[in-house]
Write a protein that holds these residues in place. Structure first.
Motif, PDB file in Angstrom:
ATOM      1  N   TYR A  42     -14.487  17.703   6.666  1.00 28.28           N
ATOM      2  CA  TYR A  42     -15.189  16.439   6.441  1.00 28.28           C
ATOM      3  C   TYR A  42     -16.146  16.573   5.263  1.00 28.28           C
ATOM      4  O   TYR A  42     -16.640  17.664   4.974  1.00 28.28           O
ATOM      5  N   GLN A  86     -22.262  13.714   3.992  1.00 26.64           N
ATOM      6  CA  GLN A  86     -22.178  12.544   4.873  1.00 26.64           C
ATOM      7  C   GLN A  86     -22.207  12.948   6.349  1.00 26.64           C
ATOM      8  O   GLN A  86     -22.951  12.391   7.152  1.00 26.64           O
ATOM      9  N   MET A  87     -21.396  13.946   6.697  1.00 18.15           N
ATOM     10  CA  MET A  87     -21.311  14.371   8.091  1.00 18.15           C
ATOM     11  C   MET A  87     -22.592  15.052   8.552  1.00 18.15           C
ATOM     12  O   MET A  87     -23.064  14.822   9.672  1.00 18.15           O
ATOM     13  N   ARG A  98     -25.197  12.542   9.482  1.00 15.74           N
ATOM     14  CA  ARG A  98     -24.924  11.933  10.794  1.00 15.74           C
ATOM     15  C   ARG A  98     -25.333  12.867  11.935  1.00 15.74           C
ATOM     16  O   ARG A  98     -25.956  12.446  12.910  1.00 15.74           O
ATOM     17  N   ILE A 138     -16.148   8.873  14.547  1.00 19.02           N
ATOM     18  CA  ILE A 138     -16.444   7.652  13.795  1.00 19.02           C
ATOM     19  C   ILE A 138     -15.436   6.545  14.090  1.00 19.02           C
ATOM     20  O   ILE A 138     -14.612   6.189  13.257  1.00 19.02           O
ATOM     21  N   TYR A 198     -13.365   9.993   5.440  1.00 22.78           N
ATOM     22  CA  TYR A 198     -14.425  10.917   5.840  1.00 22.78           C
ATOM     23  C   TYR A 198     -14.040  12.372   5.567  1.00 22.78           C
ATOM     24  O   TYR A 198     -14.854  13.264   5.727  1.00 22.78           O
TER      25      TYR A 198
END
Length: 260
Positions: free
Chosen positions: A23, A27-28, A31, A67, A208
Motif C-alpha cells: 500500500y 497514505q496508509m 490512516r 477501505i 491504494y
C-alpha cells in the motif's frame, strides 16, 4: 520492542495476512496513526498488544485497512457501456453461461449490480457471480444485503422497484439477486487467483496500492481471464503498461485480454 513502522508491518502481515508494504505508505500510515490515536495506544507496540487481545478492535482495524467504499451502479456511463456493448459481446463469444468474478467486492453493491445488469440479457437462474474480499466482516454484511439510500441511488428505478424492498430508511435486495452471488474470502496480494473467467470486475481498490503491487494484480487478472475476456476497472485507475501485460484497450475502463 515494536516501536517502528517496519516492524509493525511485519506483525500486521503475520496477524492478518495483509501486506502493508503493498500500500502507499504515506497514505496508509496516516490512516493507521489516526486509528492508534483513537484507541489511545502509546505506540505501535501497544497497539499490536491491543489487537491481539481485543477481537472487536482487531476487526475494526482490518475493516479500516481495507477501505470499503462502494455503491450500486457506480459511474453509470460505464455500466451503460457494459450493458450496451460488453455484455452482448461476451454472450456472442462465450454464450450465456458466463464466468464472472467481482474482486474486492466490498459490501456486495458491485456483484449485485452485475447480476441485475446481466439479467437484462440472460435468464437470472443462469447467472452466477463469484465475489471476493479480504474482509470477513464486509462479506458478512454483503450476504445480508441491506443498504442505505445513498448506496442504491444509482440503481435504475425499474430495477430498484423489482429487486429491492424498502425497510424504513433502508433497502433490502431480493433473494432472487442474492442467490446468484457466491461470496468468498480472498486476498489479492497473497492468495492464488482463480482461472478461466470471461470477465473480472475490480474497481477503485488498487488506487491504494503501490505501482508495483498494482502491476502484479493486473498481470494476475490477465492470467485469470480467458483469451478475449474483459477486465473492468474503476474510473480512478488506469493500466499504463497494458500492452506489455497482454491486454488491448477496449475503452477507458475496459481492457480485453488478447486472443490466442
Amino acid at each position: 520492542m515494536l516501536n517502528d513502522y517496519e516492524s509493525f508491518k511485519k506483525q500486521v502481515l503475520s496477524m492478518t495476512g495483509i501486506d502493508l508494504s503493498a500500500y502507499k505508505e504515506k497514505q496508509m500510515k496516516r490512516r493507521i496513526d489516526a486509528l492508534i490515536a483513537k484507541y489511545e495506544a502509546a505506540d505501535y507496540d501497544s497497539f499490536v498488544s491491543l489487537l491481539k487481545k481485543d477481537r472487536e478492535v482487531y476487526e475494526t482495524f482490518v475493516g479500516y485497512l481495507t477501505i470499503n467504499v462502494s455503491e450500486f451502479y457506480r459511474n453509470p456511463d460505464q455500466w451503460k457501456y457494459m450493458d450496451e456493448v460488453v455484455i452482448p459481446e461476451l454472450i456472442r463469444k462465450f454464450g450465456t453461461n458466463l464466468k464472472i468474478w467481482s474482486a474486492a467486492c466490498s459490501t456486495g453493491d458491485e456483484p449485485y449490480s452485475l447480476v441485475m445488469a446481466l439479467s437484462k440479457h440472460i435468464p437470472i437462474n443462469q447467472i452466477t457471480i463469484t465475489a471476493t474480499d479480504i474482509d470477513k466482516q464486509i462479506l458478512a454484511k454483503a450476504k445480508v444485503g441491506i443498504y442505505g439510500e445513498k448506496s442504491v441511488a444509482g440503481v435504475p428505478m425499474d430495477l430498484r422497484k423489482k429487486y429491492f424492498e424498502k425497510i424504513g430508511d433502508a433497502y433490502k435486495i431480493s433473494d432472487e439477486i442474492k442467490n446468484r452471488v457466491v461470496f468468498k474470502q480472498h486476498n489479492l496480494l497473497a492468495d492464488p487467483y482463480p482461472k478461466d473467467y470471461h470477465m473480472i470486475v475490480c474497481r477503485n481498490v488498487l488506487i491504494y496500492f503501490t505501482e508495483e503491487a498494482k502491476d502484479e494484480v493486473f498481470q494476475k487478472f490477465c492470467y485469470s481471464l480467458v483469451p478475449t475476456g474483459i477486465l473492468f476497472i474503476g474510473n480512478t485507475e488506469q493500466i499504463i503498461t497494458y500492452k506489455e501485460m497482454g491486454y488491448e484497450r477496449k475503452s477507458s475502463f475496459f481492457y480485453c485480454k488478447r486472443g490466442k
